[in-house]
Design a protein around this motif. Structure first.
Motif, PDB file in Angstrom:
ATOM      1  N   VAL A 376     -50.818  -5.211 -17.994  1.00 14.28           N
ATOM      2  CA  VAL A 376     -51.543  -4.421 -16.808  1.00 14.28           C
ATOM      3  C   VAL A 376     -50.944  -2.897 -16.918  1.00 14.28           C
ATOM      4  N   LEU A 377     -49.625  -2.860 -17.589  1.00 16.29           N
ATOM      5  CA  LEU A 377     -48.841  -1.349 -17.246  1.00 16.29           C
ATOM      6  C   LEU A 377     -48.787  -0.810 -18.721  1.00 16.29           C
ATOM      7  N   GLN A 378     -49.574  -1.169 -19.505  1.00 19.03           N
ATOM      8  CA  GLN A 378     -49.575  -0.479 -21.081  1.00 19.03           C
ATOM      9  C   GLN A 378     -49.327   0.909 -20.852  1.00 19.03           C
ATOM     10  N   ASP A 379     -50.270   1.544 -20.218  1.00 15.09           N
ATOM     11  CA  ASP A 379     -50.147   3.097 -20.309  1.00 15.09           C
ATOM     12  C   ASP A 379     -48.743   3.670 -19.623  1.00 15.09           C
ATOM     13  N   LEU A 380     -48.498   3.115 -18.532  1.00 20.87           N
ATOM     14  CA  LEU A 380     -47.168   3.336 -18.020  1.00 20.87           C
ATOM     15  C   LEU A 380     -45.859   3.126 -18.773  1.00 20.87           C
ATOM     16  N   LEU A 381     -45.940   1.897 -19.308  1.00 22.91           N
ATOM     17  CA  LEU A 381     -44.702   1.710 -20.289  1.00 22.91           C
ATOM     18  C   LEU A 381     -44.757   2.504 -21.506  1.00 22.91           C
ATOM     19  N   ARG A 382     -45.935   2.819 -22.167  1.00 23.50           N
ATOM     20  CA  ARG A 382     -45.789   3.830 -23.262  1.00 23.50           C
ATOM     21  C   ARG A 382     -45.329   5.305 -22.929  1.00 23.50           C
ATOM     22  N   ALA A 383     -45.615   5.619 -21.599  1.00 23.10           N
ATOM     23  CA  ALA A 383     -45.283   6.876 -21.140  1.00 23.10           C
ATOM     24  C   ALA A 383     -43.731   6.997 -21.180  1.00 23.10           C
ATOM     25  N   ASN A 384     -43.186   5.806 -20.510  1.00 23.09           N
ATOM     26  CA  ASN A 384     -41.796   5.783 -20.238  1.00 23.09           C
ATOM     27  C   ASN A 384     -41.006   5.614 -21.780  1.00 23.09           C
ATOM     28  N   ASP A 385     -41.572   5.012 -22.506  1.00 22.25           N
ATOM     29  CA  ASP A 385     -40.933   4.737 -23.904  1.00 22.25           C
ATOM     30  C   ASP A 385     -40.967   6.013 -24.450  1.00 22.25           C
ATOM     31  N   ARG A 386     -41.670   7.032 -24.326  1.00 27.60           N
ATOM     32  CA  ARG A 386     -41.636   8.223 -24.853  1.00 27.60           C
ATOM     33  C   ARG A 386     -40.998   9.368 -24.458  1.00 27.60           C
TER      34      ARG A 386
END
Length: 481
Positions: A376-386
């Protein structure tokens, strides 16, 4: 409660003792906000064991039922074992109560209580039932205060304990203590929450004080409007008549010379009258770019309190408190821990993530797991990983310019070392949310003015040297990719 009898006198005495215990249990802030306006209703204690209380609005009834109901019933039963449950009526002054407008508390004990949702809270009057009605000046100048943002609902950890303590001291003091109080930190770390909490607390504790809260942007727009309608004298008189002025996001008026000039004079006039000023910004006064030196100096006069990025323990506490408050019992502990570990940027994103996975579980009808949360949070997790760290910037720049990583922290001033170090400082300012003092500490404990000089120097070189600018852009793309 109608005509006095020995029974009603005894019940009144019990109610006063219940109120005293509630104050001890929840503290002055919560008691004054939500419990002090609760009154013993005309029905008193009925034969069936229901004790009847009255509040002025439905919003307050729901809030008391959601947050204080169980303790309220427990304390009543300590005073009077005959009490079976508490019934809360909505009884505006002089109004007749309809049978539906009441909430029963206590029997059965596990009866579900509908949480107060943000939409319902936002729809409540900004002055709230727990404080006096705002006067004309406050209504015209001040933005509404959010009832969710109180000291009780602010989760405290090492990263924000100084800011909260300073805010509470200012809100509780009968005299001006720190003037101004300047709160600063990154986006979504709680500055606005504390500003609203101060406003609520002062309005409750000192109802005679005129409190105005607004963003620096709104201050500017009101000033422009006064200029347009040739009404600057009324503008000056209004702002200089307040007892407490709170300006949020002061960095917005950077570069706005006329607005800064007016705010400077307003600031001085209020200080001269010993009126309280509270300001927030995204960095400390000395680091505010585009703000005149005299204004930066004034903002640093009182107490400057920063709010650091949250650590894992604080993020987990915030998630647990929000889940408990909103009745999100379907979110397992391991999912909360997963969110606290992976979403580190700010509290708003953290709470937004919790809302998203809760909505997903409700709409799709599937249990919440770490795996489903990841989906569900793919986009948010990617943004935080960056998110880029200062250490990563230092390593990448050192490699690019073929110098040692240790040179980023060393006192060496040779041009071959100093210029790459300045580039790294510049990129740290551009790509991270760290303040200038924090960046300086990461470069061998250097002063924030050294970082400011580095940033300006690199900006100047970028303008006059196209090859150098291209080099910086290449480094930036590598770091962001």
């Amino acid at each position: 409660m109608g005509e006095a009898t020995p029974a009603t006198d005894a019940l009144d005495a019990q109610w006063q003792r219940v109120r005293a215990r509630l104050r001890v249990s929840f503290g002055d802030a919560a008691f004054n906000s939500w419990l002090k306006p609760v009154a013993l209703a005309d029905e008193g204690l009925a034969a069936d064991g229901d004790v009847h209380l009255a509040v002025p609005t439905r919003f307050m009834r729901d809030w008391v039922a959601n947050h204080y109901s169980e303790r309220l019933r427990e304390i009543w039963r300590l005073e009077n074992a005959a009490v079976r449950r508490v019934v809360i009526h909505v009884r505006p002054s002089g109004a007749t109560q309809s049978p539906q407008a009441k909430t029963m508390v206590g029997q059965p004990v596990d009866a579900p209580v509908v949480p107060v949702r943000p939409a319902a809270i936002a729809g409540a009057a900004a002055s709230g039932p727990q404080v006096r009605e705002m006067d004309d000046v406050e209504r015209e100048l001040s933005a509404p205060l959010d009832p969710r943002f109180t000291f009780d609902s602010f989760i405290t950890g090492k990263s924000n304990e100084l800011a909260r303590a300073a805010a509470l001291r200012v809100a509780e003091s009968p005299t001006v203590t720190y003037n101004p109080l300047f709160l600063y930190g990154g986006v979504g770390l709680g500055k606005t929450h504390l500003m609203h909490a101060i406003g609520w607390h002062i309005r409750q504790r000192f109802p005679e004080r005129r409190v105005v809260y607004l963003s620096a942007e709104k201050f500017m727009y009101q000033f422009i409007r006064a200029l347009r309608f040739k009404d600057t004298m009324a503008f000056k008189e209004q702002f200089r008549s307040v007892d407490v002025l709170m300006i949020d996001d002061i960095q917005f008026i950077a570069g706005k010379e006329s607005t800064q000039e007016e705010f400077f004079h307003t600031f001085n006039a209020l200080c001269d009258q010993n009126r309280q000023i509270i300001v927030s910004g995204d960095r400390s006064p000395s680091d505010l770019e585009g703000i005149e030196e005299r204004m930066r100096s004034r903002l640093g006069w009182g107490l400057v309190a920063d709010i650091h990025p949250t650590d894992f323990e604080l993020r987990l506490s915030i998630l647990q408190a929000k889940a408990e408050k909103n009745g999100l019992t379907n979110i397992p502990q391991e999912v909360l821990e997963f969110l606290a570990r992976r979403i580190t940027s700010n509290i708003r994103e953290l709470e937004g993530a919790l809302n998203r996975i809760s909505a997903y579980a409700s709409l799709v009808g599937k249990p919440v797991t770490v795996t489903s949360a990841q989906e569900v949070l793919q986009d948010l997790l990617r943004a935080n990983d960056r998110k880029v760290t200062i250490e990563e910037i230092q390593k990448r720049v050192a490699e690019h310019y073929s110098i040692r990583f240790a040179d980023m922290h060393s006192p060496r001033r040779a041009r071959a070392v100093a210029r790459p170090r300045q580039v790294a400082m510049y990129l740290a300012k551009q790509l991270t949310s760290r303040s200038l003092p924090e960046i300086g500490r990461k470069f061998g404990g250097r002063d924030h003015t050294t970082v400011m000089h580095a940033v300006r120097k690199i900006e100047e070189l970028r303008e006059i040297d196209a090859a150098f600018a291209e080099d910086i852009d290449l480094l930036r793309r590598k770091l962001e990719g």
